[in-house]
Design an enzyme around this catalytic site. Sequence first.
Site, PDB file in Angstrom:
ATOM      1  N   LYS A 135       5.578   5.752 -18.508  1.00 28.92           N
ATOM      2  CA  LYS A 135       5.136   5.889 -19.901  1.00 28.92           C
ATOM      3  C   LYS A 135       5.345   4.532 -20.556  1.00 28.92           C
ATOM      4  O   LYS A 135       6.025   4.395 -21.569  1.00 28.92           O
ATOM      5  CB  LYS A 135       5.941   7.008 -20.578  1.00 28.92           C
ATOM      6  CG  LYS A 135       5.502   7.382 -21.980  1.00 28.92           C
ATOM      7  CD  LYS A 135       4.171   8.109 -22.047  1.00 28.92           C
ATOM      8  CE  LYS A 135       3.731   8.271 -23.498  1.00 28.92           C
ATOM      9  NZ  LYS A 135       2.365   8.810 -23.629  1.00 28.92           N
ATOM     10  N   ASP A 174      10.617  15.813 -12.394  1.00 29.28           N
ATOM     11  CA  ASP A 174      11.008  17.224 -12.542  1.00 29.28           C
ATOM     12  C   ASP A 174       9.819  18.027 -13.048  1.00 29.28           C
ATOM     13  O   ASP A 174       9.467  19.076 -12.506  1.00 29.28           O
ATOM     14  CB  ASP A 174      12.186  17.317 -13.527  1.00 29.28           C
ATOM     15  CG  ASP A 174      12.619  18.749 -13.770  1.00 29.28           C
ATOM     16  OD1 ASP A 174      12.766  19.495 -12.789  1.00 29.28           O
ATOM     17  OD2 ASP A 174      12.802  19.124 -14.950  1.00 29.28           O
ATOM     18  N   TYR A 181      18.708  12.035 -17.143  1.00 30.32           N
ATOM     19  CA  TYR A 181      19.593  13.080 -16.616  1.00 30.32           C
ATOM     20  C   TYR A 181      21.050  12.637 -16.632  1.00 30.32           C
ATOM     21  O   TYR A 181      21.954  13.461 -16.732  1.00 30.32           O
ATOM     22  CB  TYR A 181      19.217  13.423 -15.166  1.00 30.32           C
ATOM     23  CG  TYR A 181      18.210  14.526 -15.033  1.00 30.32           C
ATOM     24  CD1 TYR A 181      16.962  14.429 -15.635  1.00 30.32           C
ATOM     25  CD2 TYR A 181      18.497  15.668 -14.289  1.00 30.32           C
ATOM     26  CE1 TYR A 181      16.041  15.443 -15.500  1.00 30.32           C
ATOM     27  CE2 TYR A 181      17.574  16.683 -14.150  1.00 30.32           C
ATOM     28  CZ  TYR A 181      16.353  16.575 -14.755  1.00 30.32           C
ATOM     29  OH  TYR A 181      15.432  17.579 -14.627  1.00 30.32           O
ATOM     30  N   ASP A 213       6.991  20.607 -10.736  1.00 30.61           N
ATOM     31  CA  ASP A 213       6.737  22.035 -11.011  1.00 30.61           C
ATOM     32  C   ASP A 213       5.244  22.271 -11.205  1.00 30.61           C
ATOM     33  O   ASP A 213       4.686  23.255 -10.714  1.00 30.61           O
ATOM     34  CB  ASP A 213       7.475  22.497 -12.280  1.00 30.61           C
ATOM     35  CG  ASP A 213       8.807  23.168 -11.966  1.00 30.61           C
ATOM     36  OD1 ASP A 213       9.448  22.786 -10.959  1.00 30.61           O
ATOM     37  OD2 ASP A 213       9.224  24.065 -12.732  1.00 30.61           O
ATOM     38  N   ASP A 255       1.413  11.424 -19.276  1.00 32.75           N
ATOM     39  CA  ASP A 255       0.589  12.467 -19.911  1.00 32.75           C
ATOM     40  C   ASP A 255      -0.756  12.591 -19.198  1.00 32.75           C
ATOM     41  O   ASP A 255      -1.235  13.695 -18.918  1.00 32.75           O
ATOM     42  CB  ASP A 255       0.425  12.211 -21.425  1.00 32.75           C
ATOM     43  CG  ASP A 255       0.026  10.777 -21.759  1.00 32.75           C
ATOM     44  OD1 ASP A 255       0.059   9.900 -20.866  1.00 32.75           O
ATOM     45  OD2 ASP A 255      -0.327  10.522 -22.929  1.00 32.75           O
TER      46      ASP A 255
END
Length: 357
Positions: free
Chosen positions: A189, A245, A138, A249, A221
């Site tokens: 990851k 983020d 970000y 959601d 994942d």
Amino acid sequence: MKVAVLPGDGIGPEIVAEALKVLEVFRGEGLSLDMKTCDIGGIAVDRHRDPLPAQTLAACRESDAILFGAIGGPQYDTLPRELRPERGLLRLRKALDLFANLRPAQVFPELAAASSLKPDIVSGLDIMIVRELTGDIYFGEPRGISHNSAGERVGVNTMVYSESEIRRVAHWGFQAAQARRKTLCSVDKMNVLETTQLWRDVVVEVSREYPDVMLTHMLVDNAAMQLVRNPRQFDVIVTGNLFGDILSDEASMLTGSIGMLPSASLNVSGLGLYEPIHGSAPDIAGRGIANPLAQILSISMMFRYSFKRPDLADRVDQAVRRVLQQGLRTADIAQPGMPTVSTSAMGDAVVAALSVH
Ligand code: IPM
Ligand code: MG
């Protein structure tokens, strides 16, 4: 307590108005509150040509807590990036160093049937996502769109974390777990990205200070998959800005009601920004049908984390439970055929429930 109130855009002002009704109840009981309303996001661009005007940032710096509505709208999507509403929020997070973002995903028993997953998979779900909020891709440099030597356009963003940034949010993850079911899942990851190898190494180092917390690791994942396969395996999840983020959601939708979920973004001195997880919903703005409960539950988090008043937080939570038990539903959380109430009727019902002891 000083509270900066930032209603923002879309449904933001409507739902913040309901949260303020709730704050007034506590003020009426003697809680000392000094509130100041400021512009942020699109409205601030319209009025000041800046999504985070200097006076808004100054008011936030001087406050103990920030009550934030929502920002954004289609009319701003074509503006230069620095003028987009989202930049206002990102700059505010960075300027106040609000690095620890707590995003609870809880299924209210009354709403379990509203989830897109089967009720037996989600009922009783109670996850806390601790998302790092001021680092990662970000904010990493270099970034931008330029041309390479062949004259082709190239887009670049940089995923970067320093050890200290990882360490401080890891502590939040472990401490959140200590206060709950004592299991922490760190999501990375590391099979592909070096940044997140460092993430894993640092989280393991920090874990030595928390022998009572069981630490597991999951690749992002797989975590995305496990969240819809068997979400109740999770207690606290700690992860970086970008993965957090996306996963937050996803987790919010398991609850069936993104209109129900608040969040807190905190810095080391306890200053917090409290906002619903959902956005500005321009499609329903101004119609009086938005669900104010996530904004009202943001007050509960504000009481808990900035005011250190868990007693008041519990009262807000209970009042929200009570209105759900009474069968009150805004359109977003109503089952087909159920009658719905307006934004302000929902706020009034919470106020009424608060005075029942
Ligand atoms: C969120 C939002 C923001 C983010 C946007 C509005 C910049 O999606 O708070 O999750 O990406 O962090
Ligand atoms: Mg998001």
